[in-house]
Design a protein around this motif. Sequence first.
Motif, PDB file in Angstrom:
ATOM      1  N   ALA A  30      18.130  11.586  82.554  1.00  0.00           N
ATOM      2  CA  ALA A  30      18.346  12.679  83.486  1.00  0.00           C
ATOM      3  C   ALA A  30      16.739  12.870  84.041  1.00  0.00           C
ATOM      4  N   TRP A  31      16.736  12.768  85.174  1.00  0.00           N
ATOM      5  CA  TRP A  31      15.283  12.899  85.709  1.00  0.00           C
ATOM      6  C   TRP A  31      15.662  13.666  87.312  1.00  0.00           C
ATOM      7  N   PRO A  32      15.704  15.098  87.249  1.00  0.00           N
ATOM      8  CA  PRO A  32      15.825  15.751  88.379  1.00  0.00           C
ATOM      9  C   PRO A  32      14.997  15.650  89.511  1.00  0.00           C
ATOM     10  N   ASP A  33      13.555  15.469  89.161  1.00  0.00           N
ATOM     11  CA  ASP A  33      12.568  15.207  90.091  1.00  0.00           C
ATOM     12  C   ASP A  33      12.761  13.889  90.834  1.00  0.00           C
ATOM     13  N   TRP A  34      13.132  13.078  90.103  1.00  0.00           N
ATOM     14  CA  TRP A  34      13.370  11.650  90.878  1.00  0.00           C
ATOM     15  C   TRP A  34      14.589  11.615  91.969  1.00  0.00           C
ATOM     16  N   GLU A  35      15.767  12.321  91.428  1.00  0.00           N
ATOM     17  CA  GLU A  35      16.895  12.653  92.164  1.00  0.00           C
ATOM     18  C   GLU A  35      16.466  13.323  93.531  1.00  0.00           C
ATOM     19  N   HIS A  36      15.561  14.330  93.436  1.00  0.00           N
ATOM     20  CA  HIS A  36      15.022  15.256  94.378  1.00  0.00           C
ATOM     21  C   HIS A  36      14.206  14.158  95.358  1.00  0.00           C
ATOM     22  N   PHE A  37      13.380  13.423  94.895  1.00  0.00           N
ATOM     23  CA  PHE A  37      12.312  12.532  95.653  1.00  0.00           C
ATOM     24  C   PHE A  37      13.262  11.543  96.397  1.00  0.00           C
ATOM     25  N   VAL A 358       4.560  12.423  94.326  1.00  0.00           N
ATOM     26  CA  VAL A 358       4.440  11.239  93.613  1.00  0.00           C
ATOM     27  C   VAL A 358       3.421  11.579  92.591  1.00  0.00           C
ATOM     28  N   LEU A 359       2.659  12.304  92.714  1.00  0.00           N
ATOM     29  CA  LEU A 359       1.627  12.802  91.625  1.00  0.00           C
ATOM     30  C   LEU A 359       2.520  13.563  90.539  1.00  0.00           C
ATOM     31  N   ALA A 360       3.604  14.486  91.145  1.00  0.00           N
ATOM     32  CA  ALA A 360       4.209  15.131  89.899  1.00  0.00           C
ATOM     33  C   ALA A 360       5.258  14.413  89.286  1.00  0.00           C
ATOM     34  N   LEU A 361       5.820  13.508  89.934  1.00  0.00           N
ATOM     35  CA  LEU A 361       6.629  12.402  89.363  1.00  0.00           C
ATOM     36  C   LEU A 361       5.821  11.666  88.266  1.00  0.00           C
ATOM     37  N   PHE A 362       4.505  11.013  88.496  1.00  0.00           N
ATOM     38  CA  PHE A 362       3.984  10.480  87.547  1.00  0.00           C
ATOM     39  C   PHE A 362       3.650  11.518  86.397  1.00  0.00           C
ATOM     40  N   GLY A 363       2.837  12.694  86.673  1.00  0.00           N
ATOM     41  CA  GLY A 363       2.352  13.677  85.746  1.00  0.00           C
ATOM     42  C   GLY A 363       3.488  14.230  84.662  1.00  0.00           C
ATOM     43  N   PHE A 364       4.783  14.717  85.616  1.00  0.00           N
ATOM     44  CA  PHE A 364       5.725  15.309  84.587  1.00  0.00           C
ATOM     45  C   PHE A 364       6.538  14.445  84.001  1.00  0.00           C
ATOM     46  N   GLY A 365       7.045  13.329  84.941  1.00  0.00           N
ATOM     47  CA  GLY A 365       7.610  12.241  83.833  1.00  0.00           C
ATOM     48  C   GLY A 365       7.081  11.638  82.866  1.00  0.00           C
ATOM     49  N   PHE A 366       5.632  11.734  82.636  1.00  0.00           N
ATOM     50  CA  PHE A 366       4.981  11.613  81.687  1.00  0.00           C
ATOM     51  C   PHE A 366       5.047  12.298  80.370  1.00  0.00           C
ATOM     52  N   LEU A 367       4.666  13.738  81.011  1.00  0.00           N
ATOM     53  CA  LEU A 367       4.567  14.977  79.877  1.00  0.00           C
ATOM     54  C   LEU A 367       5.895  15.145  79.176  1.00  0.00           C
ATOM     55  N   ASP A 368       6.856  14.994  79.974  1.00  0.00           N
ATOM     56  CA  ASP A 368       8.193  15.135  79.739  1.00  0.00           C
ATOM     57  C   ASP A 368       9.009  13.811  78.906  1.00  0.00           C
ATOM     58  N   GLY A 369       8.272  12.933  78.467  1.00  0.00           N
ATOM     59  CA  GLY A 369       8.592  11.840  77.656  1.00  0.00           C
ATOM     60  C   GLY A 369       9.418  10.737  78.358  1.00  0.00           C
ATOM     61  N   TRP A 383      14.552   5.361  78.552  1.00  0.00           N
ATOM     62  CA  TRP A 383      16.159   4.871  78.292  1.00  0.00           C
ATOM     63  C   TRP A 383      16.285   3.600  77.427  1.00  0.00           C
ATOM     64  N   THR A 384      15.003   3.160  76.739  1.00  0.00           N
ATOM     65  CA  THR A 384      15.324   1.947  75.937  1.00  0.00           C
ATOM     66  C   THR A 384      15.477   2.545  74.678  1.00  0.00           C
ATOM     67  N   SER A 385      15.279   3.882  74.158  1.00  0.00           N
ATOM     68  CA  SER A 385      15.699   4.485  72.925  1.00  0.00           C
ATOM     69  C   SER A 385      16.477   5.833  73.102  1.00  0.00           C
ATOM     70  N   THR A 386      15.544   6.926  73.288  1.00  0.00           N
ATOM     71  CA  THR A 386      16.317   8.165  73.256  1.00  0.00           C
ATOM     72  C   THR A 386      15.799   8.938  74.366  1.00  0.00           C
ATOM     73  N   CYS A 387      16.655   9.541  75.287  1.00  0.00           N
ATOM     74  CA  CYS A 387      16.258  10.266  76.399  1.00  0.00           C
ATOM     75  C   CYS A 387      15.889  11.601  75.819  1.00  0.00           C
ATOM     76  N   PRO A 388      14.820  12.157  76.613  1.00  0.00           N
ATOM     77  CA  PRO A 388      14.163  13.344  76.083  1.00  0.00           C
ATOM     78  C   PRO A 388      14.836  14.628  76.945  1.00  0.00           C
ATOM     79  N   ALA A 389      14.542  15.652  76.395  1.00  0.00           N
ATOM     80  CA  ALA A 389      15.234  16.759  77.271  1.00  0.00           C
ATOM     81  C   ALA A 389      13.936  17.275  78.222  1.00  0.00           C
ATOM     82  N   VAL A 390      14.756  17.090  79.567  1.00  0.00           N
ATOM     83  CA  VAL A 390      13.557  17.292  80.731  1.00  0.00           C
ATOM     84  C   VAL A 390      13.778  18.840  81.221  1.00  0.00           C
ATOM     85  N   ARG A 391      12.719  19.196  81.449  1.00  0.00           N
ATOM     86  CA  ARG A 391      12.623  20.517  82.120  1.00  0.00           C
ATOM     87  C   ARG A 391      13.481  20.696  83.356  1.00  0.00           C
TER      88      ARG A 391
END
Length: 391
Positions: A30-37, A358-369, A383-391
């Motif tokens: 799940a990556w809501p920011d990507w879907e919004h983009f 795009v800066l937010a996608l990079f930054g938050f995607g990284f911080l959210d694991g 997605w190659t291992s375990t999906c994290p909980a995304v804010r």
Amino acid sequence: MRRASIPLLRVLLVAAVMFASGSAMASSCAWPDWEHFKQTTLSADGRVIDRSMPQQITVSEGQAYALFFALVANDRPTFDRVLNWTQNNLAQGDLTRHLPAWQWGRHEAKGDDKDASPAWGVLDSNPASDADLWIAYTLLEAGRLWHERSYTALGTVLARAIVAQETAVLPGLGRTVLPGAMGFHPQDDMWRLNPSYVPLQVMRHLANALPQQTEWKALLDSSTRLVTDTAPHGFSPDWVIYRRDKGFGPDEQTKAESAYNAIRVYLWAGMLATDAPARSSVLNTFVPLADFVAAHGFPPERVDTQTGTAGSNEGNAGFSAAVAPYLAALGRNDLAQAQAQRTRTLAAQSALGYYSQVLALFGFGFLDGLYRFDANGALVPAWTSTCPAVR
């Protein structure tokens, strides 16, 4: 027994086909920011649109980032749409023969044609190496992660074209990435360079993934120097000049300013793997930026890199998202979380533009694991291992 074995055989065959086609039985995280983009900034046919300008432009950098985000999201249909649009509209239909043009959009009507329907197409055909590096990198990683040889082949060809058209051997520095194919060697003894164009994890992975292209090791070395040797007061410049026998110096056109290009330097630095070579020296270079954020609660929009003096304007929401991974890499997690919250607060007040998104996608995607880079710069998506909980 014979009847029971037929369904089992079908299951095994389907699994084998799915693996070979690149899905590898993996699910998306799940990556809501990507879907919004995708809903707000990406057209149905795969074009990233900057709606802040009347030309409704698309830049090759935006296409490169969208490819990367689609790979992080395990979103192969979007990946292919973005790649196809890029090839058909920026590369004259063939990325194996043409590096993508930098800018595409609506041509302004001239003279008596002002009432005519707008014409769309390439506005600036000069390629931009920051985009080309990310495209080559992402294609190589898509080939590896999705088990698709055509991506690997195309990434390899692009990397070779980058070396041939967008690099030069600078005296005392070695082979170096130029910002584009034309316009960055204005004098015989002078070159104009951009530290934000060379993310070190990307450069390192290209050097490791393409050992037959020996120039990439030299490009990694010069890129490391470009990032660490051009910030005398802890702030990276948007542009720098390199001169024969004199080395790096301030760029006269931009007055050595740190602004909308340089903000990416801190972002790339913050995403280096904990065991990546040169990570400590890179992080230490920009500690004054972290101290500024701690003292003021925001990153500065503009800084005179020759004095370390910041202007009065606050960096926007994208700036905060970009510096958050860097602050976290320094162990200053409270600062990182405060900048992440600042981005969310500002985004709630006013919709983010293309670049801040795009800066937010990079930054938050990284911080959210949702992704990370390993020591050699390879992409490790969640997605190659375990999906994290995304804010």
